[in-house]
Design a protein around this motif. Structure first.
Motif, PDB file in Angstrom:
ATOM      1  N   PHE A   1      64.176  19.133  42.302  1.00 44.08           N
ATOM      2  CA  PHE A   1      64.323  18.703  43.697  1.00 44.08           C
ATOM      3  C   PHE A   1      63.370  19.465  44.612  1.00 44.08           C
ATOM      4  N   ALA A   2      63.343  20.792  44.469  1.00 43.03           N
ATOM      5  CA  ALA A   2      62.541  21.614  45.380  1.00 43.03           C
ATOM      6  C   ALA A   2      61.053  21.348  45.230  1.00 43.03           C
ATOM      7  N   ALA A   3      60.610  21.034  44.016  1.00 46.32           N
ATOM      8  CA  ALA A   3      59.178  20.796  43.787  1.00 46.32           C
ATOM      9  C   ALA A   3      58.732  19.421  44.241  1.00 46.32           C
ATOM     10  N   SER A   4      59.663  18.542  44.589  1.00 43.02           N
ATOM     11  CA  SER A   4      59.281  17.178  44.972  1.00 43.02           C
ATOM     12  C   SER A   4      59.983  16.691  46.231  1.00 43.02           C
ATOM     13  N   VAL A   5      60.602  17.606  46.993  1.00 45.06           N
ATOM     14  CA  VAL A   5      61.367  17.206  48.174  1.00 45.06           C
ATOM     15  C   VAL A   5      60.427  16.651  49.243  1.00 45.06           C
ATOM     16  N   VAL A   6      60.921  15.670  49.983  1.00 45.99           N
ATOM     17  CA  VAL A   6      60.107  15.022  51.013  1.00 45.99           C
ATOM     18  C   VAL A   6      60.619  15.353  52.415  1.00 45.99           C
ATOM     19  N   ASP A   7      61.922  15.122  52.677  1.00 48.02           N
ATOM     20  CA  ASP A   7      62.408  15.270  54.044  1.00 48.02           C
ATOM     21  C   ASP A   7      62.304  16.711  54.544  1.00 48.02           C
ATOM     22  N   VAL A   8      62.709  17.677  53.730  1.00 50.78           N
ATOM     23  CA  VAL A   8      62.614  19.080  54.154  1.00 50.78           C
ATOM     24  C   VAL A   8      61.155  19.486  54.327  1.00 50.78           C
TER      25      VAL A   8
ATOM     26  N   LEU B   1      72.153  10.737  29.562  1.00 44.29           N
ATOM     27  CA  LEU B   1      71.279  10.106  30.550  1.00 44.29           C
ATOM     28  C   LEU B   1      71.879  10.128  31.951  1.00 44.29           C
ATOM     29  N   ILE B   2      73.163  10.487  32.049  1.00 45.53           N
ATOM     30  CA  ILE B   2      73.792  10.567  33.364  1.00 45.53           C
ATOM     31  C   ILE B   2      73.130  11.638  34.217  1.00 45.53           C
ATOM     32  N   TYR B   3      72.481  12.609  33.564  1.00 45.47           N
ATOM     33  CA  TYR B   3      71.815  13.686  34.299  1.00 45.47           C
ATOM     34  C   TYR B   3      70.350  13.384  34.579  1.00 45.47           C
ATOM     35  N   LEU B   4      69.858  12.241  34.132  1.00 46.86           N
ATOM     36  CA  LEU B   4      68.439  11.918  34.267  1.00 46.86           C
ATOM     37  C   LEU B   4      67.970  11.909  35.724  1.00 46.86           C
ATOM     38  N   PRO B   5      68.710  11.285  36.654  1.00 49.03           N
ATOM     39  CA  PRO B   5      68.217  11.283  38.039  1.00 49.03           C
ATOM     40  C   PRO B   5      68.163  12.666  38.678  1.00 49.03           C
ATOM     41  N   LEU B   6      68.838  13.661  38.074  1.00 49.74           N
ATOM     42  CA  LEU B   6      68.835  14.994  38.645  1.00 49.74           C
ATOM     43  C   LEU B   6      67.576  15.771  38.310  1.00 49.74           C
ATOM     44  N   VAL B   7      66.953  15.470  37.172  1.00 47.03           N
ATOM     45  CA  VAL B   7      65.801  16.263  36.727  1.00 47.03           C
ATOM     46  C   VAL B   7      64.486  15.501  36.836  1.00 47.03           C
ATOM     47  N   VAL B   8      64.541  14.188  37.033  1.00 43.88           N
ATOM     48  CA  VAL B   8      63.317  13.407  37.246  1.00 43.88           C
ATOM     49  C   VAL B   8      63.080  13.322  38.748  1.00 43.88           C
ATOM     50  N   PRO B   9      61.912  13.733  39.245  1.00 43.66           N
ATOM     51  CA  PRO B   9      61.669  13.683  40.686  1.00 43.66           C
ATOM     52  C   PRO B   9      61.791  12.271  41.232  1.00 43.66           C
ATOM     53  N   GLN B  10      62.440  12.149  42.378  1.00 44.41           N
ATOM     54  CA  GLN B  10      62.689  10.842  42.965  1.00 44.41           C
ATOM     55  C   GLN B  10      61.411  10.033  43.137  1.00 44.41           C
TER      56      GLN B  10
ATOM     57  N   ALA C   1      78.455  12.637  50.843  1.00 45.90           N
ATOM     58  CA  ALA C   1      77.474  13.563  51.410  1.00 45.90           C
ATOM     59  C   ALA C   1      76.100  13.355  50.782  1.00 45.90           C
ATOM     60  N   VAL C   2      76.074  13.122  49.467  1.00 47.87           N
ATOM     61  CA  VAL C   2      74.800  12.866  48.786  1.00 47.87           C
ATOM     62  C   VAL C   2      74.171  11.585  49.307  1.00 47.87           C
ATOM     63  N   SER C   3      74.977  10.553  49.519  1.00 46.83           N
ATOM     64  CA  SER C   3      74.448   9.286  50.027  1.00 46.83           C
ATOM     65  C   SER C   3      73.897   9.443  51.437  1.00 46.83           C
ATOM     66  N   VAL C   4      74.620  10.145  52.293  1.00 40.68           N
ATOM     67  CA  VAL C   4      74.157  10.344  53.669  1.00 40.68           C
ATOM     68  C   VAL C   4      72.808  11.048  53.692  1.00 40.68           C
ATOM     69  N   ALA C   5      72.601  11.974  52.745  1.00 39.71           N
ATOM     70  CA  ALA C   5      71.386  12.787  52.741  1.00 39.71           C
ATOM     71  C   ALA C   5      70.176  12.086  52.137  1.00 39.71           C
ATOM     72  N   GLN C   6      70.350  10.904  51.556  1.00 40.48           N
ATOM     73  CA  GLN C   6      69.225  10.255  50.874  1.00 40.48           C
ATOM     74  C   GLN C   6      68.182   9.765  51.875  1.00 40.48           C
ATOM     75  N   TYR C   7      66.985  10.309  51.759  1.00 36.97           N
ATOM     76  CA  TYR C   7      65.886   9.918  52.641  1.00 36.97           C
ATOM     77  C   TYR C   7      64.888   9.010  51.932  1.00 36.97           C
ATOM     78  N   LEU C   8      64.317   9.491  50.827  1.00 39.91           N
ATOM     79  CA  LEU C   8      63.256   8.734  50.165  1.00 39.91           C
ATOM     80  C   LEU C   8      63.748   7.402  49.602  1.00 39.91           C
ATOM     81  N   PRO C   9      64.910   7.332  48.918  1.00 42.33           N
ATOM     82  CA  PRO C   9      65.379   6.016  48.453  1.00 42.33           C
ATOM     83  C   PRO C   9      65.582   5.027  49.593  1.00 42.33           C
ATOM     84  N   THR C  10      66.100   5.515  50.716  1.00 44.29           N
ATOM     85  CA  THR C  10      66.303   4.626  51.865  1.00 44.29           C
ATOM     86  C   THR C  10      64.979   4.166  52.444  1.00 44.29           C
ATOM     87  N   LEU C  11      64.013   5.073  52.506  1.00 46.61           N
ATOM     88  CA  LEU C  11      62.718   4.740  53.081  1.00 46.61           C
ATOM     89  C   LEU C  11      61.979   3.703  52.241  1.00 46.61           C
TER      90      LEU C  11
END
Length: 577
Positions: free
Chosen positions: A233-240, A412-421, A507-517
């Motif tokens: 997350f930290a290596a690929s974050v957009v909004d922050v 695979l349930i953990y896949l979205p956590l380790v693959v950058p958005q 809370a996770v849904s509210v924080a989603q920036y890149l998927p919404t964009l």
């Protein structure tokens, strides 16, 4: 005939609940792995020149050549790599030493009660709060000026958006520390900390040394996946990065978003190549982290072999306590700054408080907030509800099969956590465009669900598995069906963890920036996308309104998760725990 009857008696009767639960794991895999794999494919193909919709019919490396020719691309990639690793190292070190020095004490309980609510604060809201706090004209400068600084006007200092990404690292650390702490707290009861600490003390080791040698290897093994998720997350974050990160050049993820939205459609090929590079940056960060793991383990073993007991560790312990407390205070003070700016009238520097308070910013923003607020609430509620249903079906199926969910294919349930958005959302956007599915509300819910579901599952699974099976055994002995047992016994007794998991998912849904964009294509704005879009402007009062509201929504969700069980079970003492 007798043998057939006996086989029928020994075979468990399939009820409707078991049949429905069978669909849980395959649906979950399809919802999580499907968009990620399809999105990665939709990113890789254009990166190598194949995108018939834009005239790309032959494979080649032209997109990568154009990417490498971009000015500052190497520094952008290095910034993403460095900020991701640095924030993860600092966050984990603070959590490790704090646990080592203070777990089980009153100070630990107080800090935990202060840090825990911060998990509900979205990253963007925390970043805005930090900006309003540390900026040259921020709250901290106002509190010490002009008495300690002599400043009568804001100093010409580049604190926010500094070229080295220090403000970005700070913004990530203050949010990653609460997350890693709560993940570690969930795993802490599994390592017998009291017995381990007593053994280390009997051998003359200090609190930090005993924890480091005996408890930390066991604990880290249980939170390792969460650490990987933090790095990715930290290596690929957009909004922050848009709010706090450098701009000359920006981090790789921020530049990718700009290329994706460029009016020149040929830049889509460059953006796809950049998304592949972003994936490579995250893989490199994880690879370097594995090297750091080995180096740290070797150093720890060498210290243990030399018999270093670190008895005089009070300074290190108090430093960790101070850093942990500071992370909570910084986020809290930033939120106070957001609230002040949202109701501030005239507020000249260096006045510590506004000269007047007004609701003008709220009244002018409310008409524009209605549509983004509705989208935020509906997308969050629907994605969370679907995630809860799928999680419950997976956990019910787990009991029927005896196999722990999260192993085998369901890992695979953990896949979205380790693959950058950004590495797969770009391709997913192209896939949705081909089916005319972009900017549709169901597409937005699906995009949010990909990220909500893993967190809901992680929040609920351990508590669900710890449920005492004797309650259900008694119900079965009384002839109650599994449906009746689930509805009348387990779900009421699990209402608190279920609502907590729902609050986390919301809370996770509210924080989603890149998927919404990307999936919303700008036509389905949420509170988060609107707040981040305001970051480029200087309207602090409007930013305060949106960011404060973004922080308030998850807080309401967690308040509901606390208050509803308290009201339902106010006359049942055992259910208050």
């Amino acid at each position: 005939m007798a043998q057939a009857l006996r086989r029928r008696q020994l075979t468990p009767r399939r009820d409707g609940l078991a049949l429905i639960a069978r669909f849980g794991p395959p649906l979950t895999i399809a919802i999580l792995a499907g968009p990620v794999v399809a999105g990665l494919l939709g990113t890789v193909l254009p990166a190598f020149g194949y995108l018939p919709a834009l005239g790309g019919t032959a494979f080649g490396l032209d997109a990568f050549k154009s990417l490498l020719a971009m000015p500052g691309i190497g520094r952008s990639a290095l910034l993403s790599l460095a900020t991701g690793l640095a924030s993860a190292v600092l966050s984990l070190a603070i959590v490790m030493v704090f646990l080592a020095g203070w777990a089980g004490t009153r100070s630990f309980a107080r800090v935990r009660s202060m840090i825990s609510p911060l998990l509900s604060v979205p990253h963007a809201a925390a970043a805005f709060g930090l900006t309003f706090l540390i900026a040259p004209s921020g709250l901290l400068a106002r509190l010490v000026s002009p008495g300690l600084t002599g400043w009568e006007r804001p100093p010409d200092l580049l604190i926010v958006n500094d070229p080295n990404g220090l403000a970005l690292i700070a913004g990530l650390v203050v949010k990653e520390v609460p997350f890693l702490l709560l993940i570690a707290l969930a795993a802490l009861p599994q390592i017998k900390l009291v017995e381990t600490r007593a053994l280390a003390a009997s051998l003359g080791y200090g609190r930090i040394a005993g924890f480091l040698y005996l408890a930390w290897p066991q604990l880290y093994g249980r939170i390792r996946l969460a650490v990987f998720a933090v790095i990715a997350f930290a290596a690929s974050v957009v909004d922050v990065a848009l709010i706090l990160g450098p701009t000359t050049p920006a981090t790789l993820s921020v530049r990718l978003v700009g290329w994706m939205n460029d009016p020149n459609l040929s830049m889509r090929f460059v953006a796809a190549a950049g998304a592949v590079l972003q994936l490579g940056v995250v893989v490199a960060a994880l690879g370097l982290w594995l090297v750091l793991e080995r180096v740290f383990a070797a150093l720890r073993n060498a210290m243990a072999a030399r018999g270093l007991r670190l008895r005089r560790d009070a300074g290190i312990r108090h430093a960790a306590l101070g850093l942990m407390t500071a992370s909570g205070i910084i986020v809290g003070a930033g939120l106070v700054a957001l609230g002040l700016w949202s109701v501030a009238g005239l507020w000249q520097f260096p006045d510590p408080l506004p000269s007047a308070f007004t609701l003008r910013a709220w009244t002018s923003a409310l008409p524009r907030i209605a549509a983004p607020l509705g989208t935020t609430l509906w997308a969050g509620a629907l994605s969370t509800l679907i995630a809860l249903v799928l999680t419950l079906l997976c956990l019910l199926r787990e009991r029927d099969t005896g196999r722990t969910v999260g192993k085998g294919a369901l890992a695979l349930i953990y896949l979205p956590l380790v693959v950058p958005q950004i590495a797969f959302l770009f391709g997913l956007q192209f896939l949705f465009l081909s089916f005319d599915f972009v900017a549709r509300f169901p597409a937005l819910v699906l995009a949010h669900l990909v990220f909500v579901l893993p967190y809901v599952f992680l929040s609920l699974s351990d508590t669900w598995r710890a449920f005492d099976p004797r309650y259900e055994a008694i119900a079965a002995g009384l002839g109650k069906s599994r449906w009746r047992t689930l509805i009348a016994i387990r779900l009421p007794m699990m209402v608190r963890p279920i609502l907590t998991a729902a609050a986390v998912g919301f809370a996770v849904s509210v924080a989603q920036y890149l998927p919404t964009l990307l999936i919303g294509a700008g036509r389905l704005p949420t509170i988060t996308t609107e707040a981040v879009a305001l970051a480029a402007g200087g309207a602090r009062r409007t930013i305060g309104v949106y960011a404060f509201l973004q922080m308030l929504l998850p807080a309401v969700g967690f308040a509901i998760a606390i208050l509803v069980p308290a009201l339902l079970f106010r006359q049942r003492r055992a259910m208050q725990a």
